[in-house]
Enzyme design. Structure first.
Site, PDB file in Angstrom:
ATOM      1  N   GLU A  14      96.870  59.931  -2.482  1.00  0.00           N
ATOM      2  CA  GLU A  14      96.359  61.272  -2.193  1.00  0.00           C
ATOM      3  C   GLU A  14      94.932  61.120  -1.683  1.00  0.00           C
ATOM      4  O   GLU A  14      94.100  60.479  -2.336  1.00  0.00           O
ATOM      5  CB  GLU A  14      96.428  62.113  -3.472  1.00  0.00           C
ATOM      6  CG  GLU A  14      95.617  63.388  -3.468  1.00  0.00           C
ATOM      7  CD  GLU A  14      96.138  64.421  -2.495  1.00  0.00           C
ATOM      8  OE1 GLU A  14      95.299  65.023  -1.804  1.00  0.00           O
ATOM      9  OE2 GLU A  14      97.360  64.627  -2.429  1.00  0.00           O
ATOM     10  N   CYS A  61      92.997  69.611  -5.144  1.00  0.00           N
ATOM     11  CA  CYS A  61      94.050  68.621  -5.046  1.00  0.00           C
ATOM     12  C   CYS A  61      95.414  69.300  -5.141  1.00  0.00           C
ATOM     13  O   CYS A  61      95.560  70.317  -5.803  1.00  0.00           O
ATOM     14  CB  CYS A  61      93.870  67.658  -6.221  1.00  0.00           C
ATOM     15  SG  CYS A  61      95.121  66.402  -6.333  1.00  0.00           S
ATOM     16  N   CYS A  64      97.213  66.928  -9.043  1.00  0.00           N
ATOM     17  CA  CYS A  64      96.874  67.202 -10.452  1.00  0.00           C
ATOM     18  C   CYS A  64      96.162  68.532 -10.586  1.00  0.00           C
ATOM     19  O   CYS A  64      95.343  68.717 -11.480  1.00  0.00           O
ATOM     20  CB  CYS A  64      96.012  66.089 -11.012  1.00  0.00           C
ATOM     21  SG  CYS A  64      94.394  66.044 -10.261  1.00  0.00           S
ATOM     22  N   HIS A  68      92.863  70.559 -13.345  1.00  0.00           N
ATOM     23  CA  HIS A  68      91.562  71.192 -13.100  1.00  0.00           C
ATOM     24  C   HIS A  68      91.546  72.628 -13.616  1.00  0.00           C
ATOM     25  O   HIS A  68      90.527  73.090 -14.134  1.00  0.00           O
ATOM     26  CB  HIS A  68      91.212  71.104 -11.614  1.00  0.00           C
ATOM     27  CG  HIS A  68      90.952  69.694 -11.168  1.00  0.00           C
ATOM     28  ND1 HIS A  68      89.824  69.008 -11.547  1.00  0.00           N
ATOM     29  CD2 HIS A  68      91.700  68.830 -10.448  1.00  0.00           C
ATOM     30  CE1 HIS A  68      89.884  67.776 -11.050  1.00  0.00           C
ATOM     31  NE2 HIS A  68      91.015  67.638 -10.390  1.00  0.00           N
ATOM     32  N   ARG A 429      95.699  60.648 -14.159  1.00  0.00           N
ATOM     33  CA  ARG A 429      95.008  59.449 -13.669  1.00  0.00           C
ATOM     34  C   ARG A 429      93.833  59.007 -14.540  1.00  0.00           C
ATOM     35  O   ARG A 429      93.169  58.030 -14.235  1.00  0.00           O
ATOM     36  CB  ARG A 429      94.546  59.681 -12.220  1.00  0.00           C
ATOM     37  CG  ARG A 429      95.690  59.681 -11.282  1.00  0.00           C
ATOM     38  CD  ARG A 429      95.448  60.390  -9.968  1.00  0.00           C
ATOM     39  NE  ARG A 429      96.742  60.640  -9.356  1.00  0.00           N
ATOM     40  CZ  ARG A 429      97.579  61.606  -9.748  1.00  0.00           C
ATOM     41  NH1 ARG A 429      97.241  62.447 -10.716  1.00  0.00           N
ATOM     42  NH2 ARG A 429      98.759  61.748  -9.191  1.00  0.00           N
ATOM     43  N   SER A 452      89.635  59.543 -10.599  1.00  0.00           N
ATOM     44  CA  SER A 452      89.550  58.598  -9.477  1.00  0.00           C
ATOM     45  C   SER A 452      88.105  58.317  -9.081  1.00  0.00           C
ATOM     46  O   SER A 452      87.838  57.306  -8.427  1.00  0.00           O
ATOM     47  CB  SER A 452      90.361  59.101  -8.281  1.00  0.00           C
ATOM     48  OG  SER A 452      91.740  59.088  -8.620  1.00  0.00           O
ATOM     49  N   CYS A 496      93.531  59.189  -6.280  1.00  0.00           N
ATOM     50  CA  CYS A 496      93.493  60.531  -5.704  1.00  0.00           C
ATOM     51  C   CYS A 496      92.085  60.759  -5.191  1.00  0.00           C
ATOM     52  O   CYS A 496      91.180  61.114  -5.947  1.00  0.00           O
ATOM     53  CB  CYS A 496      93.859  61.603  -6.704  1.00  0.00           C
ATOM     54  SG  CYS A 496      93.668  63.214  -5.924  1.00  0.00           S
ATOM     55  N   CYS A 499      90.576  64.466  -5.066  1.00  0.00           N
ATOM     56  CA  CYS A 499      89.897  64.861  -6.303  1.00  0.00           C
ATOM     57  C   CYS A 499      88.551  64.161  -6.432  1.00  0.00           C
ATOM     58  O   CYS A 499      87.564  64.742  -6.864  1.00  0.00           O
ATOM     59  CB  CYS A 499      90.721  64.475  -7.526  1.00  0.00           C
ATOM     60  SG  CYS A 499      91.925  65.703  -8.021  1.00  0.00           S
TER      61      CYS A 499
HETATM   62 NI1  NFE Z   1      93.987  64.797  -7.470  1.00  0.00          NI
HETATM   63 FE1  NFE Z   1      93.406  63.954 -10.568  1.00  0.00          FE
HETATM   64  C1  NFE Z   1      94.446  63.313 -11.820  1.00  0.00           C
HETATM   65  C2  NFE Z   1      92.279  64.760 -11.680  1.00  0.00           C
HETATM   66  S1  NFE Z   1      91.928  62.655  -9.779  1.00  0.00           S
HETATM   67  S2  NFE Z   1      94.932  63.790  -8.948  1.00  0.00           S
HETATM   68  O1  NFE Z   1      95.182  62.909 -12.535  1.00  0.00           O
HETATM   69  O2  NFE Z   1      91.578  65.307 -12.352  1.00  0.00           O
HETATM   70  O3  NFE Z   1      92.073  61.159 -10.288  1.00  0.00           O
END
Ligand code: NFE
Ligand code: MG
Length: 517
Positions: A14, A61, A64, A68, A429, A452, A496, A499
């Site tokens: 991603e 994103c 995930c 958030h 993640r 990430s 990702c 993110c």
């Molecule tokens: Ni956009 Fe995420 C996850 C978050 S970033 S996927 O899991 O928060 O690593």
């Protein structure tokens, strides 16, 4: 002489990730991880109603997103003084839990498996299984029509590629099955979330969806189908591959990190704050002496990042002012550090920190070392563990419904004049933090430090490499035209980058175009 290899963009992830490695004598000697797209959310929050956070931050994103929404609501709960009712807590867990059941198999089958499979081995399948012959016919029809995306393009198969026709055809059939299971997991989450992706139910104070017993029963029966798939297909495949054809990669620990692991802990499972994922810090592989998390030790450096704002700030007072002309910088990711150290976050960190029995059993029996293969194993193991735990959460919800379900603290819906809130949770993640400060009932500052960003961070102010940069060093690259192992190591973290880079040019809101040499 060292040879430089640039993979830009790395696909089947991603976001926009550039990986640079220097290879000498067939081994990676140095590495850089760079987030290449300038986008974002943080400055966008300033001056807005704080309650916008759960909807706005979800747009970071498409993978995930719910994490958030959840994190922002927890941060707001703190700032608003919410007493989260049990129904709100449990339904949030069920929305997110289903999201994880979608996310982990997606990563294994659709983003990573092609790093390990010689897909063309299906042509040699000679068995009698009707389903597998149908898969073979399907793949061969695509090959003959020259229409092989998304199975191509990819690097050439190498010494570690699985080419047993039976195993490969089975894996490809599971790849197709996993597509169906993902759609079902999203629908399951949407029973309580209103919609997916980008759920709309989790808000400060709880959730907005008051379920019926019919909703709960539907969710429960969909969960059973997921558990069956996760235990009998996903986990089985990961173990079959990891302890079979991929065992040489696993025992060599290709892609092992710096031995620093972090988990904030996540999924509150009762009203006294007990957590399903354990919080903790392990430094230098010292598993005998895990440490408690101290949030004041989290800072973000920007020496090597395209920002001109101050470096080494704590997130509550963090700043994000871009400087795309900064000469020495090479990424839009900041460099989060815990007590000045780069930390690996994610499934392997979580399972190592809790000393997960299934993972430890495999590690001991097969002499597996932390690395790319162990990351896949940890992800599948925690997915199965979570799915089974969710059965209990469904029962908890039913029991709350018997007592008169409360899903929202409506007494704390209006923003306070001033306040601060922090959420430190686990996303698929890894460790995810949101920090908000409120003035005059508006958001004064909003900062996110996402999984990430931890894993793919660049060097810090002391020039210490980020976790993935460090993990790449020592990776075997026998053929520079075919750096398959580099892709395997990087993808094992489930990057990702959308993110991880989450700010935007504040004056123009434009995505900037640029080139680096
Ligand atoms: Ni956009 Fe995420 C996850 C978050 S970033 S996927 O899991 O928060 O690593
Ligand atoms: Mg941030």
């Amino acid at each position: 002489m060292a040879q430089k290899i640039v993979i830009d963009p790395l696909t089947r992830i991603e976001g926009h990730l550039r990986i640079e490695v220097e290879v000498e004598n067939g081994v990676v000697k140095d590495a850089r991880s760079a987030g290449m797209m300038f986008r974002g959310i943080e400055p966008l929050m300033t001056g807005r109603d704080p309650r916008d956070a759960s909807y706005v931050t979800e747009r970071i994103c498409g993978v995930c997103a719910g994490s958030h929404g959840w994190a922002s609501s927890i941060a707001l709960d703190g700032a608003f003084g919410v007493n989260l009712p049990p129904g709100g807590r449990i339904i949030r867990n069920l929305i997110l839990g289903a999201q994880w059941l979608h996310d982990h198999p997606l990563h294994f089958y659709h983003l990573s498996a092609l790093d390990y499979l010689d897909v063309m081995a299906v042509a040699k399948y000679k068995g009698n299984d009707v389903g597998l012959n149908a898969v073979k016919a399907k793949i061969m029809a695509l090959v003959n029509a020259g229409d092989t995306a998304p199975l191509t393009p990819r690097y050439k198969p190498d010494e570690f590629s699985v080419n047993d026709p039976e195993l490969v055809t089975m894996a490809v059939s599971h790849y197709l099955q996993a597509l169906d299971m993902q759609a079902k997991a999203k629908k399951m989450s949407a029973i309580f979330a209103g919609k997916q992706p980008h759920q709309s139910s989790i808000v400060v104070g709880g959730v907005t969806m008051l379920p019926t017993m019919g909703d709960v029963d539907k969710y429960a029966s969909m969960l059973e189908e997921q558990i069956d798939f996760i235990e009998n297909v996903y986990l089985k495949d990961v173990v079959t591959f990891g302890t079979g054809p991929l065992l040489p990669l696993a025992t060599a620990g290709v892609g092992g990190g710096n031995g620093n692991y972090m988990s904030y802990g996540g999924f509150e499972v009762d009203n006294s704050g007990s957590l399903f994922f354990q919080p903790g810090i392990v430094m230098n592989n010292d598993f005998a002496n895990p440490q408690k998390i101290d949030a004041s030790k989290i800072t973000e450096d920007v020496k090597w990042s395209w920002y001109k704002s101050a470096s080494h700030l704590q997130p509550m007072v963090g700043q994000t002012v871009a400087d795309v002309d900064k000469a020495a910088a090479y990424t839009f990711l900041k460099a989060p550090r815990y007590n000045g150290q780069a930390m690996e976050v994610g499934p392997m960190a979580r399972m190592l920190i809790e000393g997960n029995e299934t993972l430890m059993g495999l590690v001991k029996k097969y002499n597996i070392k932390p690395g790319a293969v162990a990351r896949h194993a940890a992800r599948a193991i925690e997915c199965a563990k979570l799915a089974v735990a969710m059965r209990g959460w469904v029962d908890d919800l039913k029991s709350e419904m018997g007592k008169g379900l409360r899903i929202h603290d409506t007494d704390h819906w209006e923003p306070p004049t001033t306040g601060e809130g922090v959420a430190m949770i686990e996303a698929p993640r890894g460790s995810l933090g949101h920090w908000i400060s409120i003035k005059d009932q508006k958001t004064a500052n909003y900062q996110m430090v996402v999984p990430s960003t931890w894993n793919f961070s660049p060097m810090d102010d002391k020039d210490q490499r980020g976790p993935v940069e460090f993990a790449l060093i020592g990776t075997p690259v026998p053929d520079p035209e075919n750096p398959t192992n580099v892709a395997r190591v990087v993808r094992s973290y489930d990057p990702c980058i959308s993110c991880a880079v989450h700010l935007i040019e504040p004056k123009t809101n434009k995505i900037l175009k640029f080139q680096i040499g």
